[in-house]
Structure formats: C-alpha cells, structure tokens
Design a protein around this motif. Structure first.
Motif: not given
Length: 366
Positions: A30-31, A33-34, A68, A72, A76, A338, A343, A349, A352, A356
């Motif tokens: 996961w990221i 500020r996704q 997100p 994605y 995620l 992470n 972000t 996008t 990213i 992933l």
C-alpha cells in the motif's frame, strides 16, 4: 459509540498477517497518501470543496478512499481512510484551515501559557467531535465489501504539538522548540492531553470498522535523540500500550495491528522496535539491510522507497524495487511494501501502477 452492523468477510488479509509477523506468499503493498491529489478522479470528486469539508462528508471521503483501490484493483492490499492528522487539534477546540498551495494553517496557534490553558481546559468529546470520521470509516468498510482491510490513523503527539504551536508547517520549528525548552512541563501536559485524545480516537476508529492503524510522527526527525526520548517516545509507547486495552473495554476482541511511522528518526529505530508496535515504518533515508539488522526480526518493517523514484524510468523503478525487497530479506516475512513517505501531486498514475506490479512480481518470486 456502538458497534456497527457486521461487515463482509475479509477476502485479502495479507497485510494483517504480515503485520503480525506471519510468513506470507508475497509482501503486501500500500502507499501513504494513495488517495489524493495525484489522482484525476480525486479532483473531480473534490470539485473545489474545502479540504476539511471533503473529509467531513462521509460519502465523498469514502469515495476518495476507494479510488486507488478501484484504479489499482488487485495491486493494493489495503485502503486508508481519507482524512487528516489535524482532526485531533480540531477536536481539542482549535481552528484549522487548509490553504490551497500552502497547507495547514492555525489562525490562533498556541503561543502563550494562556493559549495553552484554553486547550487543556477544553473538554474533548471524541465521539461527538469526530463523529463524521467514524461514519466515513463505517461507510467505507461496508463499501469495500471485504476486498482489502481498512486503515485508520492519527498524528503522533509531538507532530501535533508542532502544528499547534507553529501554526502550520515549519522550517525552523522555533515555537515548538521554544515550548519544550522553555516550558518542558507544560509541553508534557499538552502532549499527554493529545495522547489521551489519540488513544480514544484510534480505538473508536476500530469500533467504526478500521482493521489496522498507523500513527504518523511526521516531525520526529526534528528532535534530538534526548528530546525524542522525552517528548515523543513515551507518548508513542502509551498509544501502543493503551489502545489494545481500550479496545477490550469497548468489546473489540480482534488483534488490531498498529504501525508507527516516525519520519527522520533514524537514531531511534532500536527503541521504536521495542515500543510495542507491530510494525515500524521507515523513510527512504534507511538502508533496508541496516534497518533489518537493527530490527533483528523483532517487528515487521514497512517502506521505504523514495517516492521520487516514481519520476524515473521503468528500468530504474524495477532496479530499485528489486534492491528494496532484497534488502528486506525477500519480503516473505516481517515486511510491508510502501513509500518512505507519501505520493506527490505531480506523479504519473501509470508509473505507480508499474511500481505496484513490479512489487508483486518481484515479491512473489521464489
């Protein structure tokens, strides 16, 4: 706050298993500020609304949280509720504005003992003041329908003290440093009050539907080692110790993993690994191998690629993902993928997505 209706069974518990130290088939991803400004769909939904107005609208906050995960799909392994760490100062009676292009602004920061007394004497009803946050979590958990776990979060006590005294972001941290050096006992009183609110806020987020929690001590790196031990670590430890106890009081029997992210606090990794958290998140300043050596399998580590790598070529992204995952021992145990921070608004996008996909490919390799 009463427990919500039963939620759908969880279909993907990878991040929960990794956070608890179990061996997994690949590192979860996961990221930070996704859900945010790099997504075109975020701007469309926000539609010029004030930032905090957006947070307080459960339907909109829920939609932004899911964006997100939807974009994605399958990449995620968690959603994180769209909110902000500064809702705790708001609950404590302070006015906070989010100014476009500048960031958070406190029109009346804490600059005098009298200012502080107003905050300390303010009776904080967490359920009443942050009811909107709990509604957004419950709605989002329902909409996720068990797809992935949902994160709740809060700001670390020291970080919130910084914003409350500085009046916003800072480069010099003049007022925060003035408080802890000129009025250490008063600073500790404020930190304790923030901690008490944070414990209740995190606990009620779980009652509302959050399945994993993160504490963002974003300004940890602005403290000396000695000051970190006095003005940050004790309060972080209180959170890790008291949230599970409070959850039991609230009737929550599940084991809820908690992550600590103390950005820039390189000097405190050993202490943070002993601070009672399931996971310690690392910024990009860390060499994964060195961090893993210090950790010595005590907790799960999270991170830590530089978000700026997303501006690079696919070849660069692949190479750095490979080094990161290898540095954390291959990712099958005690590791969560992470960024080393959040972000950026300008990110592509599709870069990213590629990141992933590479994390999945490399992390799944034998």
């Amino acid at each position: 706050m009463t427990s919500p209706a039963k939620f759908a069974p969880l279909k993907n518990d990878l991040i929960l298993r990794a956070a608890r130290g179990e061996t997994v088939e690949r590192p979860p991803c996961w990221i930070m500020r996704q859900a945010g400004r790099y997504l075109p769909e975020y701007h469309k939904v926000k539609d010029g609304r004030d930032f905090f107005e957006t947070c307080r609208d459960a339907e909109i906050a829920s939609e932004i949280t899911l964006q997100p995960v939807r974009r994605y799909e399958g990449l995620l392994d968690a959603a994180i509720i769209f909110s902000d760490i500064l809702v705790i100062p708001q609950a404590m009676g302070m006015k906070v504005e989010m100014i476009e292009g500048k960031g958070p602004h406190f029109p009346e920061p804490l600059r005098t003992k009298e200012d502080l007394q107003k905050v300390l004497s303010y009776e904080v009803d967490v359920i009443k003041e942050l009811d909107w946050a709990f509604k957004a979590i419950t709605l989002t958990r329902t909409k996720l329908n068990g797809q992935v776990p949902l994160f709740g979060f809060c700001g670390g006590p020291w970080t919130l003290l910084v914003y409350m005294t500085e009046g916003g972001g800072s480069r010099l941290f003049r007022f925060a440093k003035e408080w802890i050096n000129k009025f250490p006992e008063l600073s500790q009183q404020l930190l304790q009050r923030i901690t008490d609110v944070a414990i209740e806020f995190l606990s009620q987020q779980v009652v509302a539907g959050a399945q994993i929690l993160q504490v963002f001590e974003s300004w940890g790196g602005e403290l000396s080692y000695e000051d970190f031990k006095e003005f940050s670590l004790p309060y972080l430890k209180q959170i890790s110790e008291k949230v599970p106890r409070r959850l039991l009081e609230l009737g929550v029997k599940e084991d809820i993993p908690i992550i600590i992210f103390a950005k820039g606090s390189w000097y405190a990794l050993d202490e943070l690994c002993n601070a009672g958290y399931n996971v310690v998140s690392l910024d990009w300043l860390w060499d994964p191998r060195e961090a893993s050596k210090i950790n010595n399998n005590r907790v799960t580590l999270q991170g830590n690629i530089d978000p700026g790598v997303m501006y690079g070529s696919n070849e660069i992204i692949t190479r750095k993902v490979q080094k990161m995952i290898e540095g954390f021992g291959g990712g099958k145990k005690n590791y969560i993928v992470n960024f080393g921070h959040g972000t950026h608004p300008f990110m592509d996008t599709e870069k990213i997505r590629f990141f992933l996909e590479e994390c999945h490919r490399i992390g799944s390799a034998k």
